[in-house]
Design an enzyme around this catalytic site. Structure first.
Site, short mmCIF file in Angstrom:
data_model
loop_
_atom_site.label_atom_id
_atom_site.label_comp_id
_atom_site.label_asym_id
_atom_site.label_seq_id
_atom_site.Cartn_x
_atom_site.Cartn_y
_atom_site.Cartn_z
N ARG A 63 0.82 -1.22 0.00
CA ARG A 63 0.00 0.00 0.00
C ARG A 63 0.85 1.26 0.00
O ARG A 63 0.48 2.26 0.62
CB ARG A 63 -0.93 0.02 1.22
CG ARG A 63 -2.13 -0.89 1.09
CD ARG A 63 -3.18 -0.26 0.18
NE ARG A 63 -4.31 -1.15 0.00
CZ ARG A 63 -5.44 -1.05 0.71
NH1 ARG A 63 -5.59 -0.10 1.58
NH2 ARG A 63 -6.41 -1.89 0.50
N ARG A 70 -3.78 6.82 0.32
CA ARG A 70 -4.31 8.05 0.91
C ARG A 70 -3.38 8.80 1.85
O ARG A 70 -3.61 9.95 2.16
CB ARG A 70 -5.62 7.75 1.64
CG ARG A 70 -6.79 7.62 0.68
CD ARG A 70 -8.00 7.09 1.40
NE ARG A 70 -7.72 5.79 1.96
CZ ARG A 70 -8.64 4.97 2.48
NH1 ARG A 70 -9.87 5.35 2.55
NH2 ARG A 70 -8.29 3.80 2.93
N ARG A 104 -6.77 11.27 -6.89
CA ARG A 104 -7.99 10.54 -6.54
C ARG A 104 -9.20 11.45 -6.65
O ARG A 104 -10.24 11.04 -7.15
CB ARG A 104 -7.80 10.01 -5.12
CG ARG A 104 -9.01 9.43 -4.46
CD ARG A 104 -9.22 7.99 -4.89
NE ARG A 104 -10.13 7.34 -3.96
CZ ARG A 104 -11.43 7.57 -3.92
NH1 ARG A 104 -11.98 8.43 -4.75
NH2 ARG A 104 -12.19 6.94 -3.05
N ASP A 146 -6.71 -3.16 -7.68
CA ASP A 146 -7.28 -3.74 -6.46
C ASP A 146 -7.63 -5.20 -6.68
O ASP A 146 -7.92 -5.61 -7.81
CB ASP A 146 -8.53 -2.98 -6.02
CG ASP A 146 -8.85 -3.26 -4.56
OD1 ASP A 146 -8.26 -2.62 -3.68
OD2 ASP A 146 -9.67 -4.16 -4.30
N TYR A 203 -14.91 -11.85 0.11
CA TYR A 203 -15.63 -10.61 -0.24
C TYR A 203 -16.86 -10.91 -1.11
O TYR A 203 -17.91 -10.30 -0.95
CB TYR A 203 -14.69 -9.64 -0.97
CG TYR A 203 -13.67 -9.00 -0.06
CD1 TYR A 203 -13.98 -7.82 0.63
CD2 TYR A 203 -12.42 -9.56 0.16
CE1 TYR A 203 -13.05 -7.22 1.48
CE2 TYR A 203 -11.49 -8.98 1.00
CZ TYR A 203 -11.81 -7.82 1.67
OH TYR A 203 -10.92 -7.25 2.52
O1 CP3 Z 1 0.04 0.53 -3.27
C1 CP3 Z 1 -0.39 -0.64 -3.40
O2 CP3 Z 1 -0.20 -1.53 -2.54
C2 CP3 Z 1 -1.07 -1.03 -4.70
C3 CP3 Z 1 -2.47 -1.02 -4.77
C4 CP3 Z 1 -3.36 -1.89 -3.89
C5 CP3 Z 1 -4.61 -1.42 -3.41
N1 CP3 Z 1 -5.26 -2.47 -2.84
C6 CP3 Z 1 -5.11 -0.04 -3.58
C7 CP3 Z 1 -6.25 0.43 -2.76
C8 CP3 Z 1 -3.24 -3.22 -3.50
C9 CP3 Z 1 -2.08 -4.16 -3.68
C10 CP3 Z 1 -4.46 -3.58 -2.84
C11 CP3 Z 1 -4.74 -4.94 -2.33
C12 CP3 Z 1 -5.98 -5.20 -1.57
N2 CP3 Z 1 -7.21 -4.64 -1.76
C13 CP3 Z 1 -6.10 -6.18 -0.55
C14 CP3 Z 1 -5.01 -7.11 -0.11
C15 CP3 Z 1 -4.01 -6.45 0.76
C16 CP3 Z 1 -4.54 -5.93 2.06
O3 CP3 Z 1 -4.46 -4.72 2.27
O4 CP3 Z 1 -5.03 -6.73 2.87
C17 CP3 Z 1 -7.42 -6.15 -0.10
C18 CP3 Z 1 -8.03 -7.00 1.02
C19 CP3 Z 1 -8.13 -5.17 -0.87
C20 CP3 Z 1 -9.57 -4.83 -0.80
C21 CP3 Z 1 -9.79 -3.40 -0.48
N3 CP3 Z 1 -9.52 -2.35 -1.35
C22 CP3 Z 1 -10.30 -2.84 0.70
C23 CP3 Z 1 -10.70 -3.66 1.92
C24 CP3 Z 1 -10.35 -1.47 0.51
C25 CP3 Z 1 -10.97 -0.44 1.42
C26 CP3 Z 1 -10.16 -0.16 2.62
C27 CP3 Z 1 -9.81 1.28 2.70
O5 CP3 Z 1 -8.67 1.53 3.07
O6 CP3 Z 1 -10.69 2.11 2.39
C28 CP3 Z 1 -9.81 -1.17 -0.75
C29 CP3 Z 1 -9.64 0.17 -1.36
C30 CP3 Z 1 -8.26 0.56 -1.76
N4 CP3 Z 1 -7.41 -0.25 -2.49
C31 CP3 Z 1 -7.63 1.81 -1.54
C32 CP3 Z 1 -6.37 1.74 -2.18
C33 CP3 Z 1 -5.34 2.83 -2.28
C34 CP3 Z 1 -8.26 3.01 -0.84
C35 CP3 Z 1 -9.29 3.56 -1.75
C36 CP3 Z 1 -9.41 5.07 -1.76
O7 CP3 Z 1 -8.52 5.76 -2.29
O8 CP3 Z 1 -10.44 5.55 -1.28
#
Ligand code: CP3
Length: 357
Positions: free
Chosen positions: A38, A42, A51, A88, A164
Site C-alpha cells: 500500500r 491516501r 484521486r 485492487d 468478499y
Molecule cells: O500501493 C499498493 O499496494 C497497490 C495497490 C493496492 C490497493 N489495494 C489499492 C487500494 C493493493 C495491492 C491492494 C490490495 C488489496 N485490496 C487487498 C489485499 C491487501 C490488504 O491490504 O489486505 C485487499 C483485502 C483489498 C480490498 C480493499 N480495497 C479494501 C478492503 C479497501 C478499502 C479499505 C480502505 O482503506 O478504504 C480497498 C480500497 C483501496 N485499495 C484503496 C487503495 C489505495 C483506498 C481507496 C481510496 O482511495 O479511497
C-alpha cells in the site's frame, strides 16, 4: 522454492539491473531492497489530489494514465526498489460481473452476494477485455520506470477474494465462512476454481504488459484449520502460480498468506513459491530458521511502527534487517501502510534501511 544454488548468466545480468529481482532469485543483497505494501494511497497528498480528479476509486483503477501516475508517486518520492501496480484485488469480481462499489469510510460493497443460485451468471469469457485498462497501466508504468526498478503485478488469492464475494464486502469473520466450506463444498470449490482461472488470465495479461514479478495477497488466510487452509488457500495459490509459470516461464511469485502462523512453512516449501511475505506476528527467528531455506523472506515490519515513527521505528527497522543478515531478504511491512502514516516517517524508514552497515 528458491532458485539460488545455480545463478545463471541471465540471472547475473538482471542482478546487475535490479536489486529486487536479484534478491528474488536468491542473492543476499545488502542492504536489502525495500518496498511497502500500500505504498500508493491516501497517506500521500499527491495521491489524494489525483484521486479527487478521478472521481471514484474504481474510475481511478480504470484510468491508465492516472493509475500509472499513482503507481509511480511513491517511487518518485521515496526511491523504493519496486513499484506495485495500482489496482485492487476486487477488480476480478467486478470483471466477472459482480457489482463492486467503494464507499467512503465503509470499505468495499459487492452485490449481489454470490450463492448457488447466481454463481453461474459470473462471466469469465470477457475477463481479458474487462481488465484491458489495467494492462495499459502496466505498460505505461513499465515504460516510465528506470531499469533498476522492478514492477510488481498482483492479484488477490482466491480464498480472500471469495470471502468478499460471499459476504458482500469485508467479512467480520472471514474464517467463519468455513461453514460454507463444510456445508457446500462443491459450491465453494466451483467458485475457487473460477477465481483460479480468472486470476491466471489476469496475471498473464499483467506479465505480457511488463510486470516482472507477481504477489498473491491472501489477507484472510488466517483462522482456517490446517486442512481448509491447504485446500482453500495454499492449493489454489499453487495452481495459479503453476499455471502462470507454465505459460510464462521464470515469473517469480511472492505468496502473502497473512495470519497462518506455523503453517507459513507449508507455503514457503511449495515449489511454486519463490518468496513468502510474512505478517507482523511471525517471529523473525522462525522465519529465518524455517522459511528462509525454502523461499526468500519478505516483510514482517509492523505498519504501526511507521505511524509512530521515532526511536522505536529506527530501532526495530535495524533489528529486522539484522535478523536477516546473510540471507536474501526484502524489506516490507507485515500488512499495508495505513492512511494515518506520516510520509516523513516513510522517508526516514527508507534511509534507515539504505544506511545499514
Ligand atoms: O500501493 C499498493 O499496494 C497497490 C495497490 C493496492 C490497493 N489495494 C489499492 C487500494 C493493493 C495491492 C491492494 C490490495 C488489496 N485490496 C487487498 C489485499 C491487501 C490488504 O491490504 O489486505 C485487499 C483485502 C483489498 C480490498 C480493499 N480495497 C479494501 C478492503 C479497501 C478499502 C479499505 C480502505 O482503506 O478504504 C480497498 C480500497 C483501496 N485499495 C484503496 C487503495 C489505495 C483506498 C481507496 C481510496 O482511495 O479511497
Amino acid at each position: 522454492m528458491r532458485v539460488s544454488t545455480i545463478i545463471s548468466e541471465a540471472a547475473k545480468r538482471s542482478a546487475a539491473r535490479s536489486r529486487f529481482l536479484a534478491t528474488l532469485q536468491g542473492e543476499a543483497v545488502w542492504p536489502p531492497p525495500i518496498w511497502l505494501m500500500r505504498q500508493a494511497g491516501r497517506y500521500l497528498p499527491e495521491y489524494r489530489d489525483i484521486r479527487a480528479q478521478a472521481g471514484s476509486f474504481l474510475d481511478l483503477c480504470f484510468d491508465p494514465v492516472r493509475a500509472s501516475r499513482v503507481t509511480l508517486q511513491p517511487i518518485e518520492r521515496f526511491d523504493f526498489d519496486a513499484a506495485i501496480l495500482f489496482a485492487d484485488i476486487l477488480l476480478i469480481p467486478h470483471a466477472l460481473g459482480q457489482g463492486v462499489r467503494f464507499e467512503e469510510g465503509e470499505g468495499p460493497r459487492l452485490f449481489p452476494t454470490i450463492t448457488t443460485e447466481n454463481i453461474r451468471s459470473l462471466e469469465i469469457q470477457n475477463i481479458g477485455a474487462a481488465l484491458a485498462p489495467i494492462f495499459e497501466t502496466v505498460r505505461l508504468t513499465r515504460a516510465a520506470l528506470g531499469p533498476e526498478k522492478t514492477l510488481i503485478g498482483f492479484a488477490g488469492a482466491p480464498w480472500t477474494v471469495a470471502t468478499y464475494m460471499l459476504a458482500g464486502g469485508a467479512s467480520r469473520d472471514p474464517a467463519g465462512l468455513r461453514r460454507v466450506a463444510y456445508e457446500q463444498p462443491a459450491f465453494l470449490e466451483e467458485l475457487i476454481a473460477l477465481l483460479v482461472k480468472a486470476t491466471v488470465a489476469y496475471l498473464v495479461g499483467q506479465i505480457d504488459a511488463g510486470a516482472e514479478a507477481v504477489q498473491l495477497f491472501d489477507t484472510w488466510a488466517g483462522g482456517l484449520p490446517e486442512p481448509l487452509a491447504r485446500r482453500l488457500s495454499l492449493d489454489p495459490m499453487r495452481s495459479i502460480a503453476r499455471r502462470v509459470k507454465a505459460l510464462r516461464p521464470g515469473t517469480p511469485f511472492i505468496f502473502f498468506p497473512r495470519g497462518v502462523g506455523a503453517l507459513a512453512s507449508a507455503y514457503a516449501e511449495a515449489p511454486e513459491c519463490d518468496a513468502i511475505s510474512i505478517d507482523s506476528w511471525t517471529p523473525w527467528e522462525f522465519a529465518r530458521a524455517s522459511l528462509s531455506s525454502h523461499a526468500v523472506v519478505q516483510g514482517g515490519f509492523d505498519p504501526m511502527l511507521v505511524v509512530a515513527g521515532g526511536e522505536a521505528m529506527d530501532r526495530e527497522a535495524r533489528a529486522l534487517v539484522n535478523a536477516f543478515r546473510g540471507v536474501p531478504y526484502i524489506f516490507n511491512l507485515g500488512h499495508g501502510l495505513t492512511p494515518d502514516t506520516p510520509p516523513a516517517h516513510v522517508a526516514r524508514l527508507v534511509k534507515i534501511v539504505r544506511e545499514m552497515e
